[in-house]
Design a protein around this motif. Structure first.
Motif, PDB file in Angstrom:
ATOM      1  N   ASN A 195     -41.550-124.141  -9.285  1.00  0.00           N
ATOM      2  CA  ASN A 195     -41.262-123.013  -8.395  1.00  0.00           C
ATOM      3  C   ASN A 195     -41.541-123.359  -6.940  1.00  0.00           C
ATOM      4  O   ASN A 195     -41.588-122.469  -6.084  1.00  0.00           O
ATOM      5  CB  ASN A 195     -42.116-121.800  -8.803  1.00  0.00           C
ATOM      6  N   ASP A 196     -41.724-124.638  -6.660  1.00  0.00           N
ATOM      7  CA  ASP A 196     -42.054-125.060  -5.300  1.00  0.00           C
ATOM      8  C   ASP A 196     -40.851-124.901  -4.376  1.00  0.00           C
ATOM      9  O   ASP A 196     -39.777-125.457  -4.630  1.00  0.00           O
ATOM     10  CB  ASP A 196     -42.517-126.519  -5.282  1.00  0.00           C
ATOM     11  N   SER A 197     -41.038-124.168  -3.307  1.00  0.00           N
ATOM     12  CA  SER A 197     -40.004-123.982  -2.306  1.00  0.00           C
ATOM     13  C   SER A 197     -40.657-124.001  -0.929  1.00  0.00           C
ATOM     14  O   SER A 197     -41.724-123.414  -0.737  1.00  0.00           O
ATOM     15  CB  SER A 197     -39.271-122.654  -2.517  1.00  0.00           C
ATOM     16  N   HIS A 198     -40.037-124.704   0.008  1.00  0.00           N
ATOM     17  CA  HIS A 198     -40.606-124.848   1.347  1.00  0.00           C
ATOM     18  C   HIS A 198     -39.536-124.591   2.389  1.00  0.00           C
ATOM     19  O   HIS A 198     -38.440-125.154   2.318  1.00  0.00           O
ATOM     20  CB  HIS A 198     -41.178-126.262   1.543  1.00  0.00           C
ATOM     21  N   ASP A 199     -39.862-123.735   3.356  1.00  0.00           N
ATOM     22  CA  ASP A 199     -38.950-123.484   4.467  1.00  0.00           C
ATOM     23  C   ASP A 199     -39.134-124.558   5.530  1.00  0.00           C
ATOM     24  O   ASP A 199     -40.249-125.043   5.768  1.00  0.00           O
ATOM     25  CB  ASP A 199     -39.223-122.109   5.083  1.00  0.00           C
ATOM     26  N   LEU A 200     -38.029-124.922   6.191  1.00  0.00           N
ATOM     27  CA  LEU A 200     -38.101-125.911   7.254  1.00  0.00           C
ATOM     28  C   LEU A 200     -38.792-125.297   8.473  1.00  0.00           C
ATOM     29  O   LEU A 200     -38.383-124.227   8.943  1.00  0.00           O
ATOM     30  CB  LEU A 200     -36.695-126.375   7.636  1.00  0.00           C
ATOM     31  N   PRO A 201     -39.838-125.928   8.994  1.00  0.00           N
ATOM     32  CA  PRO A 201     -40.503-125.395  10.188  1.00  0.00           C
ATOM     33  C   PRO A 201     -39.519-125.236  11.345  1.00  0.00           C
ATOM     34  O   PRO A 201     -38.601-126.044  11.516  1.00  0.00           O
ATOM     35  CB  PRO A 201     -41.567-126.460  10.499  1.00  0.00           C
ATOM     36  N   HIS A 202     -39.702-124.184  12.141  1.00  0.00           N
ATOM     37  CA  HIS A 202     -38.774-123.905  13.242  1.00  0.00           C
ATOM     38  C   HIS A 202     -38.731-125.042  14.258  1.00  0.00           C
ATOM     39  O   HIS A 202     -37.727-125.236  14.941  1.00  0.00           O
ATOM     40  CB  HIS A 202     -39.169-122.601  13.934  1.00  0.00           C
ATOM     41  N   ALA A 203     -39.807-125.786  14.376  1.00  0.00           N
ATOM     42  CA  ALA A 203     -39.858-126.853  15.378  1.00  0.00           C
ATOM     43  C   ALA A 203     -38.971-128.042  15.017  1.00  0.00           C
ATOM     44  O   ALA A 203     -38.625-128.842  15.883  1.00  0.00           O
ATOM     45  CB  ALA A 203     -41.299-127.331  15.566  1.00  0.00           C
ATOM     46  N   VAL A 204     -38.590-128.182  13.755  1.00  0.00           N
ATOM     47  CA  VAL A 204     -37.757-129.309  13.337  1.00  0.00           C
ATOM     48  C   VAL A 204     -36.309-129.038  13.725  1.00  0.00           C
ATOM     49  O   VAL A 204     -35.751-127.988  13.422  1.00  0.00           O
ATOM     50  CB  VAL A 204     -37.867-129.546  11.814  1.00  0.00           C
ATOM     51  N   ARG A 205     -35.695-129.992  14.383  1.00  0.00           N
ATOM     52  CA  ARG A 205     -34.311-129.865  14.824  1.00  0.00           C
ATOM     53  C   ARG A 205     -33.378-130.211  13.675  1.00  0.00           C
ATOM     54  O   ARG A 205     -33.592-131.191  12.957  1.00  0.00           O
ATOM     55  CB  ARG A 205     -34.056-130.821  15.998  1.00  0.00           C
ATOM     56  N   VAL A 206     -32.317-129.405  13.506  1.00  0.00           N
ATOM     57  CA  VAL A 206     -31.279-129.688  12.519  1.00  0.00           C
ATOM     58  C   VAL A 206     -30.018-130.059  13.275  1.00  0.00           C
ATOM     59  O   VAL A 206     -29.605-129.348  14.197  1.00  0.00           O
ATOM     60  CB  VAL A 206     -31.014-128.473  11.612  1.00  0.00           C
ATOM     61  N   ALA A 207     -29.394-131.180  12.911  1.00  0.00           N
ATOM     62  CA  ALA A 207     -28.216-131.632  13.649  1.00  0.00           C
ATOM     63  C   ALA A 207     -27.252-132.373  12.737  1.00  0.00           C
ATOM     64  O   ALA A 207     -27.611-132.818  11.637  1.00  0.00           O
ATOM     65  CB  ALA A 207     -28.632-132.539  14.812  1.00  0.00           C
ATOM     66  N   SER A 208     -26.016-132.484  13.214  1.00  0.00           N
ATOM     67  CA  SER A 208     -24.990-133.282  12.553  1.00  0.00           C
ATOM     68  C   SER A 208     -24.477-134.308  13.551  1.00  0.00           C
ATOM     69  O   SER A 208     -24.565-134.095  14.762  1.00  0.00           O
ATOM     70  CB  SER A 208     -23.830-132.390  12.090  1.00  0.00           C
ATOM     71  N   PRO A 209     -23.941-135.450  13.089  1.00  0.00           N
ATOM     72  CA  PRO A 209     -23.384-136.429  14.024  1.00  0.00           C
ATOM     73  C   PRO A 209     -22.350-135.777  14.937  1.00  0.00           C
ATOM     74  O   PRO A 209     -21.550-134.957  14.513  1.00  0.00           O
ATOM     75  CB  PRO A 209     -22.738-137.462  13.097  1.00  0.00           C
ATOM     76  N   GLY A 210     -22.385-136.139  16.222  1.00  0.00           N
ATOM     77  CA  GLY A 210     -21.467-135.557  17.183  1.00  0.00           C
ATOM     78  C   GLY A 210     -22.101-134.475  18.026  1.00  0.00           C
ATOM     79  O   GLY A 210     -21.591-134.120  19.088  1.00  0.00           O
TER      80      GLY A 210
END
Length: 283
Positions: free
Chosen positions: A107-122
């Motif tokens: 049942n382990d679930s973790h939200d991505l911390p807001h400080a981590v940047r999410v990006a795609s190439p380009g």
């Protein structure tokens, strides 16, 4: 076959274990849902007793489970088995509410911390050593290779995840395809990434960004949560992308754990997965 190991103490041996604790390890001892010991066969002989269960790895290499991308709502026993058989032990879910990581069979679930940047190439982005970067990329678009190279040089904590759902696809992609692509085996001009760099970005790197598993998440070391996959591989080596310095090193003094040899023609095949108390094995 799915086995619930529960409170059993299990010795997995007669294989190879990718572990910074011991680069020559061939066995790992698991108690409940934690790694208790990692070492070689002589050590396993001294620890084994009649109360333990022994699993013969028959030459498999155990590595931390890969993290793939799954579609929102794909949370079922069937989905977990599809993931495990492909070599993934966790999935990243992107929704309008945010990004989260879910481990299979728990049942382990973790939200991505807001400080981590999410990006795609380009996209224009800046990764930082403190905050990190989650890179969602397409396997076919090789731009992600140079992004990972550059961010690693900058000291950025980086995680790499595919940009399409692996569940329900006509063929679930083999996670080693990323490291194979990153080696740029056919390129004479562009140097790619060592296998270890891509592998780490898909495993421990992602766990670190989500702060999953504590300080040992994504590793096979004592006190780490049990989360690994056993692979059938033709050969093991330290494979780099620069043919000028030889494609691999077998010098034991380097004390670098070995990974499967990768080529464009074949990938290692998953044969066993263990997450928490659940063990899945197949022929």
């Amino acid at each position: 076959m799915i086995t619930d190991r529960g409170q059993q103490t299990v010795m997995y041996r007669n294989g190879s274990v990718y572990s910074p604790a011991n680069p020559f390890a061939t066995a790992v001892l698991v108690h409940n849902d934690r790694v208790a010991w990692v070492g070689e066969e002589a050590g396993a002989d001294s620890l084994i007793d009649p109360t333990m269960v022994t699993v013969d790895l028959d030459g498999l290499i155990l590595v931390p489970g890969f993290v793939g991308r799954v579609a929102e709502g794909d949370e079922s026993a069937d989905t977990d088995e599809v993931l495990a058989r492909a070599g993934y032990t966790a999935g990243v879910v992107f929704t309008d509410r945010g990004v989260s990581l879910r481990s299979i069979y728990t049942n382990d679930s973790h939200d991505l911390p807001h400080a981590v940047r999410v990006a795609s190439p380009g996209e224009e982005f800046v990764g930082t050593e403190d905050h990190g970067l989650l890179l969602a990329a397409s396997l076919e678009d090789e731009a992600w290779i140079d992004i990972v190279k550059e961010q690693l040089k900058l000291g950025t904590a980086i995680g790499l995840v595919g940009d399409t759902s692996i569940v329900g696809a006509p063929e679930t992609p083999n996670p080693w395809a990323w490291a194979t692509k990153a080696l740029r085996l056919d390129s004479q001009e562009s140097i790619g990434l060592p296998t270890r760099a891509t592998f780490t970005a898909q495993t421990r790197g992602l766990k670190r960004l989500f702060r999953a598993g504590g300080p040992f998440g994504g590793q096979i070391v004592p006190d780490a949560p049990v989360d690994f996959v056993g692979w059938r591989a033709e050969a093991l080596m330290v494979q780099t992308a620069d043919s000028r310095i030889a494609a691999w090193s077998t010098d034991p003094r380097a004390r670098t754990p070995l990974l499967p040899e990768l080529s464009d023609t074949s990938y290692p095949e998953a044969r066993l997965a263990r997450v928490g108390s659940r063990e899945l094995s197949w022929s």
